[in-house]
Design an enzyme around this catalytic site. Sequence first.
Site, mmCIF file in Angstrom:
data_model
loop_
_atom_site.group_PDB
_atom_site.id
_atom_site.type_symbol
_atom_site.label_atom_id
_atom_site.label_comp_id
_atom_site.label_asym_id
_atom_site.label_seq_id
_atom_site.Cartn_x
_atom_site.Cartn_y
_atom_site.Cartn_z
ATOM 1 N NE ARG A 175 -3.875 -8.850 -7.567
ATOM 2 C CZ ARG A 175 -3.037 -8.320 -6.667
ATOM 3 N NH1 ARG A 175 -1.992 -8.991 -6.254
ATOM 4 N NH2 ARG A 175 -3.243 -7.117 -6.179
ATOM 5 C CD GLU A 232 4.144 -0.020 0.179
ATOM 6 O OE1 GLU A 232 3.999 -0.929 -0.662
ATOM 7 O OE2 GLU A 232 4.811 1.008 -0.011
ATOM 8 C CE LYS A 277 -1.703 -0.763 -1.852
ATOM 9 N NZ LYS A 277 -1.171 -0.938 -0.492
HETATM 10 P P1 ATP Z 1 0.973 -2.594 -3.865
HETATM 11 O O1 ATP Z 1 1.939 -3.588 -3.244
HETATM 12 O O2 ATP Z 1 1.029 -2.508 -5.339
HETATM 13 O O3 ATP Z 1 0.964 -1.279 -3.194
HETATM 14 P P2 ATP Z 1 -1.011 -4.397 -2.908
HETATM 15 O O4 ATP Z 1 -2.386 -4.521 -3.425
HETATM 16 O O5 ATP Z 1 -0.116 -5.568 -2.971
HETATM 17 O O6 ATP Z 1 -0.460 -3.159 -3.632
HETATM 18 P P3 ATP Z 1 -0.509 -4.355 -0.077
HETATM 19 O O7 ATP Z 1 -0.774 -3.277 0.888
HETATM 20 O O8 ATP Z 1 0.885 -4.808 -0.250
HETATM 21 O O9 ATP Z 1 -1.101 -3.872 -1.457
HETATM 22 O O10 ATP Z 1 -1.448 -5.592 0.212
HETATM 23 C C1 ATP Z 1 -1.655 -6.133 1.496
HETATM 24 C C2 ATP Z 1 -2.108 -7.555 1.373
HETATM 25 O O11 ATP Z 1 -3.311 -7.642 0.632
HETATM 26 C C3 ATP Z 1 -1.092 -8.414 0.662
HETATM 27 O O12 ATP Z 1 -0.894 -9.583 1.430
HETATM 28 C C4 ATP Z 1 -1.715 -8.708 -0.660
HETATM 29 O O13 ATP Z 1 -1.344 -9.971 -1.118
HETATM 30 C C5 ATP Z 1 -3.209 -8.636 -0.361
HETATM 31 N N1 ATP Z 1 -3.955 -8.241 -1.551
HETATM 32 C C6 ATP Z 1 -3.795 -7.127 -2.271
HETATM 33 N N2 ATP Z 1 -4.610 -7.115 -3.343
HETATM 34 C C7 ATP Z 1 -5.323 -8.258 -3.299
HETATM 35 C C8 ATP Z 1 -6.328 -8.846 -4.132
HETATM 36 N N3 ATP Z 1 -6.771 -8.232 -5.236
HETATM 37 N N4 ATP Z 1 -6.831 -10.044 -3.765
HETATM 38 C C9 ATP Z 1 -6.394 -10.649 -2.664
HETATM 39 N N5 ATP Z 1 -5.454 -10.165 -1.841
HETATM 40 C C10 ATP Z 1 -4.905 -8.988 -2.143
#
Ligand code: ATP
Length: 553
Positions: free
Chosen positions: A261, A36, A271
């Site tokens: 994760r 995102e 974030k």
């Molecule tokens: P948010 O949704 O709270 O803004 P997010 O960390 O989920 O934060 P995204 O941009 O939705 O951010 O993440 C993009 C991809 O990265 C998703 O597929 C998510 O599962 C993966 N991702 C995010 N954080 C991690 C992590 N700590 N370890 C592994 N994969 C991650």
Amino acid sequence: MSAPETATPSNFIRTIIDEDLQSGRCDQVVTRFPPEPNGYLHIGHAKSICLNFGLAADYNGRCHLRFDDTNPVKEEDEYVEAIKEDVSWLGFDWGEHLYFASDYFETLYQYALKLIKAGTAYVDSQSAEEMRRNRGTLTEPGVESPHRNRSIEENLALFEQMKNGEHPDGSHILRAKIDMAAPNMNLRDPALYRILHAHHHRTGDTWCIYPMYDFAHGQEDSIEGVTYSICTLEFEDHRPLYEWFLRELEIFVPQQIEFARLNLSYTVMSKRKLLQLVTDKHVSGWDDPRMPTVSGMRRRGYPAAAIRTFCERIGVGRAASWIDLSVLEDCVREELNETACRRQAVLNPLKVTITNYDQLEELDAPNHPQRPELGSRVLPMSSELWIDRDDFMENPPPPKKYFRLGPEREVRLRNSYIIRCDEFIKDADGEIVELKCSADLDTLGKNPEGRKVKGIIHWVSAPHAQKVQVRVYDRLFDQENPDKAENYLSALNPDSLQISEALVEPSLIDAKPGETFQFERVGYFTVDSKDATDGEPVFNRTVTLRDTWAKMK
Ligand code: ATP
Ligand code: MG
């Protein structure tokens, strides 16, 4: 598609794919990385990127980069550009497969209409508070909305009005009609569309209703023909919902696989928190070298190859686990030990005068001890030098335990002569201010027979030395799990940045932004890419030579 060079060790996702390919359940590996655009990428994202792009490369498939930009309020083009740069820098190429959720807004709208027409979606007009209250709890079923049985015609008309901007934010919402008593809360008539009179970074003011992430994500994967929707474990409970949508819409159902994760010690990865560190100026920006962001690590001097190695080494599993920050730092050291040119720099100078040497010499110093192909540079030598204060002790331990300088002791100057300390001079406060040494002029590039000099110290010629700024970084947080602190900001390490000066050999003045060196016996340093000007490089300490933190604890 380009990919990391090494063969990746197996993991449970590969096992699933291998079985699918063998049984014919699936004949193509299509994955995606779906950020995102509401922040910069961090090391957790890097894990997901390496996994998704890595699988696609190894199975001769493809990996899409798709921006999940369904929330107009938090998303910006700046983030889109930064994310693209980071994914490329990590060594991955999405080719022509760049997508945006916002490209599917019309399709998603049609999907919503289809559900309304099928009687499986309705417009609810309860307040947000009422909806929350009526949702029930884990142990109690929810309460059906009084609007749940609106006619299809009424729903179509209301949804149309929502789309046309006739209703204010929050007045109505489109919900799926599933089951208010479902044990899985995600199935209790989840929201599909909300009214948001907000400007979208790509679609501008075309829409004032936006799909919820849950109503968009699975369909986007389906539209793109993604065969493996790989996501983190918190989406496991959403899988039944995603599959419900896809079945009701009668479109392709990708296989969702969840993995644990990445959690890294001394680090926050939310974030929201990273954004707060930036906006409240606890750091200089998203790319502050202390940030766990890909751009921060790049600026600090972490090589992309080291981050890929790290992601490979930590593996992919389903059990939540914590990785120590030192694992990442070790990967950085390993890579830089191979690739970084050696230089001499003194951070804490002590003056040395060589009493029997009265010349200027240009010594030839190899750039890397094991890699002659990296060449050499000119290292000027004179009778006045700087050495590191820590390399002299007035009352040193026995010579078998201490190899540096002391009264009447010998050391080799790296790439130069063996010297002996004949005398040391103190100032009025008793602090040592100068050493008088004599050089054995017969020892350049060779050891005299029968004489063992174990200690080698680094130095710079005083008249040639250049003064540069060095930024010595430590962990941004001084608690292992900052998220556990009452307020994670209280876990910030007040000494995470120390600005000081170093006296460096003259060849470092020409160092280019982003270039990394090993300052011998000191650490790895990278020229800052933002704050350095021509002829005045600023050096970021990338990583220490050894894991000093482990010792300090
Ligand atoms: P948010 O949704 O709270 O803004 P997010 O960390 O989920 O934060 P995204 O941009 O939705 O951010 O993440 C993009 C991809 O990265 C998703 O597929 C998510 O599962 C993966 N991702 C995010 N954080 C991690 C992590 N700590 N370890 C592994 N994969 C991650
Ligand atoms: Mg997310």
